[in-house]
Scaffold this motif. Structure first.
Motif, PDB file in Angstrom:
ATOM      1  N   UNK A 168     -29.565  61.728 -25.752  1.00  0.00           N
ATOM      2  CA  UNK A 168     -28.878  61.214 -24.628  1.00  0.00           C
ATOM      3  C   UNK A 168     -28.413  59.728 -24.651  1.00  0.00           C
ATOM      4  N   UNK A 169     -29.285  58.972 -25.172  1.00  0.00           N
ATOM      5  CA  UNK A 169     -29.497  57.198 -25.461  1.00  0.00           C
ATOM      6  C   UNK A 169     -28.495  57.252 -26.448  1.00  0.00           C
ATOM      7  N   UNK A 170     -28.380  57.964 -27.662  1.00  0.00           N
ATOM      8  CA  UNK A 170     -27.621  57.965 -28.567  1.00  0.00           C
ATOM      9  C   UNK A 170     -26.161  57.897 -28.308  1.00  0.00           C
ATOM     10  N   UNK A 171     -26.022  59.130 -27.467  1.00  0.00           N
ATOM     11  CA  UNK A 171     -24.367  59.574 -26.874  1.00  0.00           C
ATOM     12  C   UNK A 171     -24.179  58.267 -25.994  1.00  0.00           C
ATOM     13  N   UNK A 172     -25.143  57.731 -25.348  1.00  0.00           N
ATOM     14  CA  UNK A 172     -24.649  56.511 -24.220  1.00  0.00           C
ATOM     15  C   UNK A 172     -24.159  55.266 -25.186  1.00  0.00           C
ATOM     16  N   UNK A 173     -24.945  55.194 -26.225  1.00  0.00           N
ATOM     17  CA  UNK A 173     -24.700  54.201 -26.956  1.00  0.00           C
ATOM     18  C   UNK A 173     -23.564  54.219 -28.281  1.00  0.00           C
ATOM     19  N   UNK A 174     -22.970  55.512 -28.107  1.00  0.00           N
ATOM     20  CA  UNK A 174     -21.882  55.733 -29.154  1.00  0.00           C
ATOM     21  C   UNK A 174     -22.526  55.703 -30.705  1.00  0.00           C
ATOM     22  N   UNK A 175     -23.610  56.161 -30.670  1.00  0.00           N
ATOM     23  CA  UNK A 175     -24.109  56.142 -32.262  1.00  0.00           C
ATOM     24  C   UNK A 175     -24.885  57.747 -32.316  1.00  0.00           C
ATOM     25  N   UNK A 176     -24.871  58.352 -33.578  1.00  0.00           N
ATOM     26  CA  UNK A 176     -25.530  59.353 -33.944  1.00  0.00           C
ATOM     27  C   UNK A 176     -27.045  59.471 -33.664  1.00  0.00           C
ATOM     28  N   UNK A 177     -27.493  60.758 -33.244  1.00  0.00           N
ATOM     29  CA  UNK A 177     -29.030  60.929 -33.155  1.00  0.00           C
ATOM     30  C   UNK A 177     -29.732  60.406 -34.204  1.00  0.00           C
ATOM     31  N   UNK A 178     -29.366  60.689 -35.408  1.00  0.00           N
ATOM     32  CA  UNK A 178     -30.244  60.348 -36.406  1.00  0.00           C
ATOM     33  C   UNK A 178     -30.362  58.867 -36.830  1.00  0.00           C
ATOM     34  N   UNK A 179     -29.184  58.115 -36.441  1.00  0.00           N
ATOM     35  CA  UNK A 179     -29.059  56.464 -36.568  1.00  0.00           C
ATOM     36  C   UNK A 179     -30.311  56.297 -35.431  1.00  0.00           C
ATOM     37  N   UNK A 215     -27.513  49.583 -40.406  1.00  0.00           N
ATOM     38  CA  UNK A 215     -26.398  48.545 -40.397  1.00  0.00           C
ATOM     39  C   UNK A 215     -26.734  47.755 -39.090  1.00  0.00           C
ATOM     40  N   UNK A 216     -26.617  46.343 -39.380  1.00  0.00           N
ATOM     41  CA  UNK A 216     -26.961  45.340 -38.184  1.00  0.00           C
ATOM     42  C   UNK A 216     -25.953  45.249 -36.996  1.00  0.00           C
ATOM     43  N   UNK A 217     -24.796  45.615 -37.329  1.00  0.00           N
ATOM     44  CA  UNK A 217     -23.780  45.686 -36.299  1.00  0.00           C
ATOM     45  C   UNK A 217     -23.982  46.800 -35.506  1.00  0.00           C
ATOM     46  N   UNK A 218     -24.489  47.835 -35.914  1.00  0.00           N
ATOM     47  CA  UNK A 218     -24.903  49.071 -34.817  1.00  0.00           C
ATOM     48  C   UNK A 218     -26.051  48.765 -34.034  1.00  0.00           C
ATOM     49  N   UNK A 219     -27.003  48.207 -34.823  1.00  0.00           N
ATOM     50  CA  UNK A 219     -28.342  47.813 -34.184  1.00  0.00           C
ATOM     51  C   UNK A 219     -27.808  47.008 -33.195  1.00  0.00           C
ATOM     52  N   UNK A 220     -27.207  45.909 -33.289  1.00  0.00           N
ATOM     53  CA  UNK A 220     -26.816  44.893 -32.308  1.00  0.00           C
ATOM     54  C   UNK A 220     -26.026  45.590 -31.024  1.00  0.00           C
ATOM     55  N   UNK A 221     -25.356  46.593 -31.299  1.00  0.00           N
ATOM     56  CA  UNK A 221     -24.380  47.241 -30.397  1.00  0.00           C
ATOM     57  C   UNK A 221     -25.458  48.302 -29.624  1.00  0.00           C
ATOM     58  N   UNK A 222     -26.421  48.751 -30.142  1.00  0.00           N
ATOM     59  CA  UNK A 222     -27.565  49.434 -29.268  1.00  0.00           C
ATOM     60  C   UNK A 222     -28.113  48.715 -28.484  1.00  0.00           C
ATOM     61  N   UNK A 223     -28.536  47.525 -28.924  1.00  0.00           N
ATOM     62  CA  UNK A 223     -29.394  46.534 -28.029  1.00  0.00           C
ATOM     63  C   UNK A 223     -28.474  46.018 -26.990  1.00  0.00           C
ATOM     64  N   UNK A 224     -27.146  45.658 -26.955  1.00  0.00           N
ATOM     65  CA  UNK A 224     -26.274  45.437 -25.926  1.00  0.00           C
ATOM     66  C   UNK A 224     -26.243  46.412 -25.039  1.00  0.00           C
ATOM     67  N   UNK A 225     -25.932  47.740 -25.457  1.00  0.00           N
ATOM     68  CA  UNK A 225     -25.769  48.837 -24.879  1.00  0.00           C
ATOM     69  C   UNK A 225     -26.990  49.178 -23.828  1.00  0.00           C
ATOM     70  N   UNK A 226     -28.062  48.908 -24.287  1.00  0.00           N
ATOM     71  CA  UNK A 226     -29.323  48.943 -23.755  1.00  0.00           C
ATOM     72  C   UNK A 226     -29.829  47.942 -22.638  1.00  0.00           C
TER      73      UNK A 226
END
Length: 73
Positions: free
Chosen positions: A26-37, A49-60
């Motif tokens: 659910x969290x991966x879908x909310x953040x727009x990233x894959x479950x594996x990531x 990837x740092x940009x993806x990590x930063x995106x997840x942090x922002x979304x959370x």
């Protein structure tokens, strides 16, 4: 929290996900990233990837700050 290693970010992400009462999927879908990531992020994989990590942090709703250490001034 002072981030000194990748695992410090992982702990914060997992703690926030649990506060939101979301599964990894659910969290991966909310953040727009894959479950594996997302799983790899929570498990402290060091080569994400740092940009993806930063995106997840922002979304959370988490912030990451970079500041100069006092003893380096």
């Amino acid at each position: 929290m002072q981030v000194q290693q990748v695992n410090d970010i992982s702990i914060s992400v997992k703690k926030r996900r649990n506060q939101l009462k979301l599964t990894q999927a659910d969290c991966a879908a909310f953040c727009g990233v894959g479950v594996r990531f997302f799983s790899e992020l929570e498990n402290g994989k060091e080569t994400l990837q740092l940009d993806k990590v930063l995106h997840v942090l922002q979304m959370l709703g988490l912030n990451l700050h970079v500041v100069e250490r006092e003893n380096d001034r």
